[in-house]
Enzyme design. Structure first.
Site, short mmCIF file in Angstrom:
data_model
loop_
_atom_site.label_atom_id
_atom_site.label_comp_id
_atom_site.label_asym_id
_atom_site.label_seq_id
_atom_site.Cartn_x
_atom_site.Cartn_y
_atom_site.Cartn_z
CG HIS A 42 -6.22 13.30 -9.22
ND1 HIS A 42 -6.51 12.26 -8.36
CD2 HIS A 42 -6.90 14.38 -8.76
CE1 HIS A 42 -7.34 12.69 -7.43
NE2 HIS A 42 -7.59 13.97 -7.64
CG ASN A 69 -3.99 11.45 -6.10
OD1 ASN A 69 -3.20 11.42 -7.03
ND2 ASN A 69 -4.76 10.43 -5.79
CG ASP A 101 -1.93 1.07 1.23
OD1 ASP A 101 -2.89 0.93 0.45
OD2 ASP A 101 -1.78 2.04 2.00
CD GLU A 134 -4.27 3.96 -1.65
OE1 GLU A 134 -4.49 4.02 -0.44
OE2 GLU A 134 -5.15 4.18 -2.50
CG ASP A 184 -3.16 8.78 -12.74
OD1 ASP A 184 -3.70 8.34 -11.69
OD2 ASP A 184 -3.82 9.29 -13.68
#
Length: 166
Positions: free
Chosen positions: A75, A70, A62, A105, A79
């Site tokens: 974002h 973010n 994680d 994630e 990504d």
């Protein structure tokens, strides 16, 4: 005696079949195995490992504070972190291991024929590899960290889903 033959080019159909398979089994953003395919491949390995009583290690990976990435950098950078993370994990893990994006994630890795101690070493190698990565943002160069949970087992007395919940 007559023979009739017909030749048909199925190249486009095969390309479409390949693309549909890819869409059904790969995560679109990262290009790694998706959750559905992870469970399909994992269930097959569970059966095989149970039959031969082979050890396995399941890792849950994680990205720490992903929402902050973010929020602070956008974002698109989030990504990019997901893509870089997935690529690094795929390169670090063995080809026989099953690695997938499970959602958001969260990623999972099923380490085939792996004892607990070796699984711990692989998890630490993954963690260190990811911690050393840098992401360039408009504000600064930044790093990210991950948390990795692991469960080691042999046989298949519990399902992959149950092991993941552990």
């Amino acid at each position: 005696l007559f023979f009739i033959s017909q030749i048909q080019d199925i190249t486009e159909r095969k390309k479409l079949e390949h693309e549909l398979f890819k869409q059904a089994t790969e995560d679109a953003l990262t290009g790694v195995t998706n959750r559905r395919q992870f469970f399909q491949l994992g269930d097959r390995e569970f059966y095989r490992a149970g039959r031969y009583d082979e050890p396995m290690v399941l890792l849950m990976i994680d990205i720490d504070h992903f929402k902050a990435i973010n929020d602070n950098f956008g974002h698109a950078k989030g990504d990019e972190v997901l893509q870089v993370m997935a690529t690094t994990c795929k390169k670090t893990l063995r080809e026989s291991d099953i690695f997938a994006r499970l959602g958001g994630e969260e990623f999972g890795a099923l380490l085939i024929n792996t004892a607990a101690e070796e699984g711990q070493q692989i998890a630490e190698r993954l963690r260190a590899s990811l911690e050393s990565l840098t992401i360039n943002t408009s504000k600064r160069v930044t790093r990210f960290t991950v948390s990795i949970g692991a469960v080691a087992f042999s046989g298949n007395k519990q399902s992959l889903e149950q092991r993941l919940k552990q």
